[in-house]
Design a protein around this motif. Structure first.
Motif, PDB file in Angstrom:
ATOM      1  N   ARG A   1       0.853  -1.200   0.000  1.00 20.57           N
ATOM      2  CA  ARG A   1       0.000   0.000   0.000  1.00 20.57           C
ATOM      3  C   ARG A   1       0.878   1.235   0.000  1.00 20.57           C
ATOM      4  N   ASP A   2       0.358   2.296  -0.600  1.00 19.25           N
ATOM      5  CA  ASP A   2       1.081   3.562  -0.696  1.00 19.25           C
ATOM      6  C   ASP A   2       0.440   4.557   0.270  1.00 19.25           C
ATOM      7  N   PHE A   3       1.197   4.933   1.317  1.00 15.94           N
ATOM      8  CA  PHE A   3       0.691   5.876   2.313  1.00 15.94           C
ATOM      9  C   PHE A   3       1.188   7.300   2.081  1.00 15.94           C
ATOM     10  N   GLY A   4       2.126   7.504   1.203  1.00 19.95           N
ATOM     11  CA  GLY A   4       2.600   8.832   0.890  1.00 19.95           C
ATOM     12  C   GLY A   4       3.617   9.379   1.859  1.00 19.95           C
ATOM     13  N   ALA A   5       3.399   9.226   3.130  1.00 16.92           N
ATOM     14  CA  ALA A   5       4.318   9.734   4.152  1.00 16.92           C
ATOM     15  C   ALA A   5       4.347   8.742   5.304  1.00 16.92           C
ATOM     16  N   LEU A   6       5.426   8.759   6.087  1.00 15.53           N
ATOM     17  CA  LEU A   6       5.581   7.803   7.171  1.00 15.53           C
ATOM     18  C   LEU A   6       4.612   8.074   8.314  1.00 15.53           C
ATOM     19  N   ARG A   7       4.226   9.345   8.489  1.00  9.32           N
ATOM     20  CA  ARG A   7       3.298   9.659   9.582  1.00  9.32           C
ATOM     21  C   ARG A   7       1.883   9.173   9.310  1.00  9.32           C
ATOM     22  N   ASN A   8       1.590   8.791   8.065  1.00  7.59           N
ATOM     23  CA  ASN A   8       0.258   8.285   7.717  1.00  7.59           C
ATOM     24  C   ASN A   8       0.152   6.771   7.844  1.00  7.59           C
ATOM     25  N   VAL A   9       1.236   6.093   8.227  1.00  2.00           N
ATOM     26  CA  VAL A   9       1.199   4.646   8.322  1.00  2.00           C
ATOM     27  C   VAL A   9       0.503   4.241   9.615  1.00  2.00           C
ATOM     28  N   PRO A  10      -0.570   3.423   9.553  1.00  2.00           N
ATOM     29  CA  PRO A  10      -1.256   2.991  10.786  1.00  2.00           C
ATOM     30  C   PRO A  10      -0.509   1.829  11.441  1.00  2.00           C
ATOM     31  N   GLY A  11      -1.045   1.350  12.538  1.00  2.00           N
ATOM     32  CA  GLY A  11      -0.465   0.194  13.218  1.00  2.00           C
ATOM     33  C   GLY A  11      -0.628  -1.081  12.414  1.00  2.00           C
ATOM     34  N   TYR A  12       0.363  -1.965  12.524  1.00  2.00           N
ATOM     35  CA  TYR A  12       0.336  -3.219  11.773  1.00  2.00           C
ATOM     36  C   TYR A  12      -0.548  -4.217  12.490  1.00  2.00           C
ATOM     37  N   GLU A  13      -1.523  -4.797  11.752  1.00  2.00           N
ATOM     38  CA  GLU A  13      -2.501  -5.681  12.364  1.00  2.00           C
ATOM     39  C   GLU A  13      -1.877  -6.998  12.813  1.00  2.00           C
ATOM     40  N   ARG A  14      -0.922  -7.524  12.048  1.00  2.00           N
ATOM     41  CA  ARG A  14      -0.350  -8.834  12.347  1.00  2.00           C
ATOM     42  C   ARG A  14       0.952  -8.726  13.136  1.00  2.00           C
ATOM     43  N   PHE A  15       1.167  -7.616  13.828  1.00  2.00           N
ATOM     44  CA  PHE A  15       2.418  -7.439  14.563  1.00  2.00           C
ATOM     45  C   PHE A  15       2.546  -8.459  15.689  1.00  2.00           C
TER      46      PHE A  15
END
Length: 375
Positions: A225-239
């Motif tokens: 997925r393309d989020f454009g910026a690092l601050r727009n990345v949500p939490g990883y569901e499978r962490f």
């Protein structure tokens, strides 16, 4: 005299073989002929002479340099055609036809009649009496218990306790147990980036196919997925799931320590001699045996190391004193002497010479009397 050959008419005066021509840079010659004569280096001009010669030469674009013989060779039209065919992936021979009609050495037609016309025998339809008796004998032995099948052993599971000696103290001989480093995770790729290139982003059809596939059958557990910026990345569901599986791999998967040998590849290679010590020509001339008028085809040293035999195209065999080079005896045999050889037994004074299609055995009586050897 020279070799008479019908298979080739090419003139190859230099016979040094497959050796670097740079070995002859410090010498006025570039090799030796088949008769042992030196091939002197031809006179070469400067760059201006080469330019003027190329301007007057119409075949300059078809000329190649022969480094072995130090001369220019003009490539013929047939050779150019062969080179072009090889570069184009065709067959070098222009007269070869790959589409010539096939010759059927064996027929593909089925025979309408059998190989033999003899009538079938009766024993081909009646069961064999002797085979019936043998089978009944085996059946009776099985019923009486004389023949029994070996009991099959049930395969037992092979279980190993990986941590059997985990709490045991290390012995004094082996020393302290080495620390085993956990395997590292694979580095992230472009697909795991928060801003991957466009060619890594899935299309609508690929996303629908991935969602309809079972989680166990998917090639990867996520979609780029393309989020454009690092601050727009949500939490990883499978962490949590991936961390838990990583912990299981670390303490459940057995590991072993591989020992690496710190050896340098250059140390394993044998030391090669200096190429100047392996030159194919002699550096000094200590002794010369003069006398033959033709090419010397064979030599042989006496088992005692005192005498030398030589056979030549002039039809003679000469006996030389090895230390001084003095010719002690000459045998005129009339034809070309191909090979001479002494008897390997030091107590027998005799040698053989291959002359034309004959083998002549010669006993040098005066040499045998001097050395008191038998014949």
């Amino acid at each position: 005299p020279g070799y008479a050959s019908d298979s080739s008419t090419e003139d190859t005066p230099n016979t040094i073989g497959n050796v670097p021509i740079s070995w002859y840079e410090d010498y006025p010659h570039i090799g030796y002929t088949i008769d042992g004569q030196r091939v002197m280096k031809p006179a070469t001009g400067d760059e201006l002479d080469k330019f003027l010669e190329n301007m007057d030469n119409p075949d300059v674009f078809r000329t190649a340099r022969d480094e072995t013989n130090q001369r220019d060779v003009t490539i013929s039209a047939e050779e150019i055609d062969i080179i072009r065919r090889i570069q184009g992936g065709d067959i070098p021979d222009a007269e070869y036809d790959p589409y010539e009609p096939t010759v059927e050495w064996f027929t593909s037609q089925t025979m309408k009649t059998p190989v033999t016309g003899a009538p079938l025998t009766k024993r081909g339809f009646v069961p064999s009496k002797w085979e019936h008796k043998r089978v009944m004998q085996i059946v009776r032995a099985i019923r009486s218990g004389a023949i029994t099948s070996a009991p099959r052993e049930k395969p037992q599971p092979r279980l190993y306790d990986v941590w059997e000696n985990a709490d045991a103290e290390p012995s004094e001989d082996k020393g302290r147990r080495p620390r085993m480093v956990a395997p590292r995770l694979a580095l992230p790729t472009h697909e795991e980036s928060y801003h991957p290139p466009e060619e890594y982003l899935p299309t609508a059809d690929e996303q629908a196919t991935w969602e309809s596939t079972d989680p166990e059958d998917r090639k990867r557990a996520f979609l780029p997925r393309d989020f454009g910026a690092l601050r727009n990345v949500p939490g990883y569901e499978r962490f949590i799931d991936e961390r838990f599986n990583r912990c299981l791999d670390l303490y459940l998967a057995p590991r072993m320590l591989k020992k690496k040998s710190l050896l340098n590849a250059e140390e394993l290679m044998p030391r090669l001699p200096d190429p100047r010590d392996l030159r194919p020509f002699p550096a000094t001339e200590s002794l010369v045996y003069l006398g033959h008028t033709g090419r010397v085809r064979s030599i042989s040293v006496d088992p005692t190391g005192l005498w030398l035999l030589s056979g030549s195209d002039d039809g003679s065999v000469r006996l030389w004193e090895l230390v001084t080079g003095r010719c002690a005896r000459i045998w005129a045999l009339g034809e070309t002497v191909h090979t001479v050889a002494w008897c390997p037994n030091a107590d027998v004074c005799v040698f053989a010479a291959a002359v034309g299609s004959r083998v002549i055995v010669v006993v040098p009586t005066e040499l045998c009397d001097d050395q008191k050897r038998t014949v």
